[in-house]
Design an enzyme around this catalytic site. Structure first.
Site, PDB file in Angstrom:
ATOM      1  N   ASN A  16       0.840  -1.213   0.000  1.00 51.74           N
ATOM      2  CA  ASN A  16       0.000   0.000   0.000  1.00 51.74           C
ATOM      3  C   ASN A  16       0.869   1.255   0.000  1.00 51.74           C
ATOM      4  O   ASN A  16       0.561   2.231  -0.694  1.00 51.74           O
ATOM      5  CB  ASN A  16      -0.952  -0.005   1.197  1.00 51.74           C
ATOM      6  CG  ASN A  16      -2.196  -0.825   0.930  1.00 51.74           C
ATOM      7  OD1 ASN A  16      -3.029  -0.437   0.112  1.00 51.74           O
ATOM      8  ND2 ASN A  16      -2.307  -1.974   1.577  1.00 51.74           N
ATOM      9  N   ARG A  67       5.498   1.775  25.287  1.00 49.49           N
ATOM     10  CA  ARG A  67       4.863   2.227  24.043  1.00 49.49           C
ATOM     11  C   ARG A  67       5.063   3.719  23.845  1.00 49.49           C
ATOM     12  O   ARG A  67       5.297   4.199  22.745  1.00 49.49           O
ATOM     13  CB  ARG A  67       3.345   1.982  24.133  1.00 49.49           C
ATOM     14  CG  ARG A  67       2.921   0.717  23.496  1.00 49.49           C
ATOM     15  CD  ARG A  67       1.422   0.514  23.639  1.00 49.49           C
ATOM     16  NE  ARG A  67       1.156  -0.892  23.520  1.00 49.49           N
ATOM     17  CZ  ARG A  67       1.060  -1.544  22.370  1.00 49.49           C
ATOM     18  NH1 ARG A  67       1.139  -0.906  21.232  1.00 49.49           N
ATOM     19  NH2 ARG A  67       0.874  -2.835  22.339  1.00 49.49           N
ATOM     20  N   ARG A  93       0.978  -1.783  14.973  1.00 49.86           N
ATOM     21  CA  ARG A  93       1.050  -1.456  16.406  1.00 49.86           C
ATOM     22  C   ARG A  93      -0.152  -0.618  16.769  1.00 49.86           C
ATOM     23  O   ARG A  93      -0.502   0.326  16.029  1.00 49.86           O
ATOM     24  CB  ARG A  93       2.298  -0.609  16.727  1.00 49.86           C
ATOM     25  CG  ARG A  93       3.597  -1.212  16.342  1.00 49.86           C
ATOM     26  CD  ARG A  93       4.043  -2.314  17.236  1.00 49.86           C
ATOM     27  NE  ARG A  93       4.275  -1.906  18.610  1.00 49.86           N
ATOM     28  CZ  ARG A  93       4.488  -2.774  19.601  1.00 49.86           C
ATOM     29  NH1 ARG A  93       4.472  -4.077  19.357  1.00 49.86           N
ATOM     30  NH2 ARG A  93       4.708  -2.358  20.827  1.00 49.86           N
ATOM     31  N   LEU A  95      -1.778   2.332  18.621  1.00 51.82           N
ATOM     32  CA  LEU A  95      -1.199   3.606  19.068  1.00 51.82           C
ATOM     33  C   LEU A  95      -1.861   4.075  20.360  1.00 51.82           C
ATOM     34  O   LEU A  95      -3.054   3.854  20.574  1.00 51.82           O
ATOM     35  CB  LEU A  95      -1.379   4.654  17.967  1.00 51.82           C
ATOM     36  CG  LEU A  95      -0.577   4.348  16.698  1.00 51.82           C
ATOM     37  CD1 LEU A  95      -1.109   5.153  15.510  1.00 51.82           C
ATOM     38  CD2 LEU A  95       0.913   4.618  16.915  1.00 51.82           C
ATOM     39  N   ASN A 109      -5.791   5.597   8.194  1.00 51.83           N
ATOM     40  CA  ASN A 109      -5.379   4.189   8.195  1.00 51.83           C
ATOM     41  C   ASN A 109      -6.168   3.447   7.130  1.00 51.83           C
ATOM     42  O   ASN A 109      -7.313   3.804   6.832  1.00 51.83           O
ATOM     43  CB  ASN A 109      -5.700   3.572   9.568  1.00 51.83           C
ATOM     44  CG  ASN A 109      -5.336   2.099   9.648  1.00 51.83           C
ATOM     45  OD1 ASN A 109      -4.253   1.689   9.208  1.00 51.83           O
ATOM     46  ND2 ASN A 109      -6.234   1.287  10.200  1.00 51.83           N
ATOM     47  N   HIS A 111      -7.764  -0.305   6.359  1.00 46.77           N
ATOM     48  CA  HIS A 111      -8.143  -1.515   7.096  1.00 46.77           C
ATOM     49  C   HIS A 111      -8.865  -2.462   6.130  1.00 46.77           C
ATOM     50  O   HIS A 111      -9.739  -2.038   5.375  1.00 46.77           O
ATOM     51  CB  HIS A 111      -9.063  -1.141   8.260  1.00 46.77           C
ATOM     52  CG  HIS A 111      -9.464  -2.324   9.077  1.00 46.77           C
ATOM     53  ND1 HIS A 111      -8.602  -2.927   9.968  1.00 46.77           N
ATOM     54  CD2 HIS A 111     -10.614  -3.039   9.113  1.00 46.77           C
ATOM     55  CE1 HIS A 111      -9.210  -3.959  10.517  1.00 46.77           C
ATOM     56  NE2 HIS A 111     -10.427  -4.054  10.020  1.00 46.77           N
ATOM     57  N   SER A 138     -11.471  -0.223   3.921  1.00 45.37           N
ATOM     58  CA  SER A 138     -11.886   1.114   4.348  1.00 45.37           C
ATOM     59  C   SER A 138     -10.654   1.954   4.649  1.00 45.37           C
ATOM     60  O   SER A 138      -9.684   1.447   5.223  1.00 45.37           O
ATOM     61  CB  SER A 138     -12.702   1.033   5.655  1.00 45.37           C
ATOM     62  OG  SER A 138     -13.746   0.094   5.554  1.00 45.37           O
ATOM     63  N   GLY A 145     -10.274   4.682  19.592  1.00 41.42           N
ATOM     64  CA  GLY A 145     -10.794   3.314  19.489  1.00 41.42           C
ATOM     65  C   GLY A 145     -10.224   2.663  18.227  1.00 41.42           C
ATOM     66  O   GLY A 145     -10.278   3.251  17.144  1.00 41.42           O
ATOM     67  N   VAL A 146      -9.699   1.458  18.360  1.00 44.23           N
ATOM     68  CA  VAL A 146      -9.032   0.811  17.229  1.00 44.23           C
ATOM     69  C   VAL A 146     -10.018   0.583  16.075  1.00 44.23           C
ATOM     70  O   VAL A 146     -11.071  -0.035  16.265  1.00 44.23           O
ATOM     71  CB  VAL A 146      -8.395  -0.530  17.678  1.00 44.23           C
ATOM     72  CG1 VAL A 146      -7.826  -1.288  16.481  1.00 44.23           C
ATOM     73  CG2 VAL A 146      -7.309  -0.266  18.703  1.00 44.23           C
ATOM     74  N   ASP A 147      -9.692   1.111  14.904  1.00 44.12           N
ATOM     75  CA  ASP A 147     -10.504   0.970  13.676  1.00 44.12           C
ATOM     76  C   ASP A 147     -11.910   1.558  13.827  1.00 44.12           C
ATOM     77  O   ASP A 147     -12.852   1.104  13.159  1.00 44.12           O
ATOM     78  CB  ASP A 147     -10.592  -0.512  13.233  1.00 44.12           C
ATOM     79  CG  ASP A 147      -9.221  -1.122  12.985  1.00 44.12           C
ATOM     80  OD1 ASP A 147      -8.338  -0.397  12.505  1.00 44.12           O
ATOM     81  OD2 ASP A 147      -9.035  -2.314  13.275  1.00 44.12           O
ATOM     82  N   ALA A 175      -8.069  -4.101  -4.322  1.00 41.72           N
ATOM     83  CA  ALA A 175      -8.986  -2.971  -4.092  1.00 41.72           C
ATOM     84  C   ALA A 175      -8.327  -1.924  -3.195  1.00 41.72           C
ATOM     85  O   ALA A 175      -8.504  -0.712  -3.391  1.00 41.72           O
ATOM     86  CB  ALA A 175     -10.292  -3.474  -3.478  1.00 41.72           C
TER      87      ALA A 175
HETATM   88  C1  GAR Z   1      -3.074  -4.587   4.220  1.00 38.87           C
HETATM   89  O1  GAR Z   1      -4.012  -5.544   3.815  1.00 38.87           O
HETATM   90  C2  GAR Z   1      -3.680  -3.633   5.229  1.00 38.87           C
HETATM   91  O2  GAR Z   1      -5.028  -3.335   4.983  1.00 38.87           O
HETATM   92  C3  GAR Z   1      -3.545  -4.430   6.490  1.00 38.87           C
HETATM   93  O3  GAR Z   1      -2.280  -5.039   6.408  1.00 38.87           O
HETATM   94  C4  GAR Z   1      -1.953  -5.246   5.034  1.00 38.87           C
HETATM   95  C5  GAR Z   1      -0.612  -4.603   4.778  1.00 38.87           C
HETATM   96  O4  GAR Z   1      -0.134  -4.917   3.498  1.00 38.87           O
HETATM   97  N1  GAR Z   1      -3.658  -3.589   7.643  1.00 38.87           N
HETATM   98  C6  GAR Z   1      -4.213  -3.970   8.792  1.00 38.87           C
HETATM   99  O5  GAR Z   1      -4.662  -5.078   8.976  1.00 38.87           O
HETATM  100  C7  GAR Z   1      -4.223  -2.904   9.862  1.00 38.87           C
HETATM  101  N2  GAR Z   1      -4.968  -3.330  10.979  1.00 38.87           N
HETATM  102  P1  GAR Z   1       1.006  -4.027   2.845  1.00 38.87           P
HETATM  103  O6  GAR Z   1       2.147  -3.944   3.862  1.00 38.87           O
HETATM  104  O7  GAR Z   1       1.409  -4.788   1.617  1.00 38.87           O
HETATM  105  O8  GAR Z   1       0.432  -2.686   2.543  1.00 38.87           O
END
Ligand code: GAR
Length: 197
Positions: A16, A67, A93, A95, A109, A111, A138, A145-147, A175
């Site tokens: 990404n 942390r 991680r 935060l 972020n 997700h 998304s 709150g996480v996500d 996607a």
């Molecule tokens: C991606 O699918 C991203 O959406 C997910 O980790 C992958 C990273 O791939 N992120 C999470 O699950 C965050 N909670 P990448 O390093 O190839 O971008």
């Protein structure tokens, strides 16, 4: 056009992140990557960043006792590079409220689920297990709150008969690659259009 100085936080592969760097090479893209930070020294994405001419820096979380101490080091590096918006791209991680508040409304972020469905981990297995007809990804503002933060943009893909978590993850990842640059551009426009504080 204002190009916001972008910091990208990763933990691994960085596919990404690579899409964000590719999009940013267009002169009219509203973000300019200035640093990629990883909490893992062996993150593949650090090499990719360097190959794109962007500074890649490891801040290994294991080197810090708390942390907060880790996040202070990350924050110092971001400030030193004049970062104005953070994109988390596979940053694994959680935060602390301190860091989240410090970057409130300036951190996004990606997700791999259609939030508010399936925050946290194992999103693809959970979508298959639930018998969902569609899955997706998304991009959202990061809040304590996480996500849980407000969704900026989503993309949908079908769940197909016989999908495994791996085949679904591959479809969702394609996607994600299309979604993240578009959603980052939108977030930059939102930030740039806010009245100055
Ligand atoms: C991606 O699918 C991203 O959406 C997910 O980790 C992958 C990273 O791939 N992120 C999470 O699950 C965050 N909670 P990448 O390093 O190839 O971008």
């Amino acid at each position: 056009m204002t190009r916001l100085r972008l910091g990208i936080l990763i933990s691994g592969r960085g596919s990404n992140m690579q899409r964000l760097l590719d999009a940013s090479s267009e002169p009219d893209f509203p973000a300019k990557p200035v640093i990629v930070l990883s909490n893992r020294i062996d993150a593949e994405g650090l090499e990719t960043a360097k190959a794109h001419g962007v500074e890649g820096m490891a801040v290994p979380h294991a080197n810090f006792e708390t942390r907060e101490a880790f996040e202070h080091a990350v924050d110092t590096a971001l400030q030193a590079h004049g970062v104005e918006i953070i994109a988390l791209a596979g940053f694994m991680r959680v935060l602390t409220p301190w860091f989240v508040r410090r970057w409130q409304s300036r951190m996004i972020n990606i997700h791999p689920s259609l939030l508010p469905k399936y925050p946290g981990l194992k999103t693809h297995a959970r979508a298959i297990e639930a018998g969902d007809a569609e899955a997706g990804c998304s991009v959202h503002w990061v809040t304590e709150g996480v996500d849980e933060g407000g969704v900026i943009e989503q993309a949908r893909v079908p769940v197909k008969a016989g999908d495994t978590p791996e085949t679904l993850a591959d479809r969702v990842l394609l996607a994600e690659h299309e979604l993240y640059p578009r959603a980052l551009a939108k977030a930059c426009r939102i930030i740039s259009e806010r009245p100055a504080r």
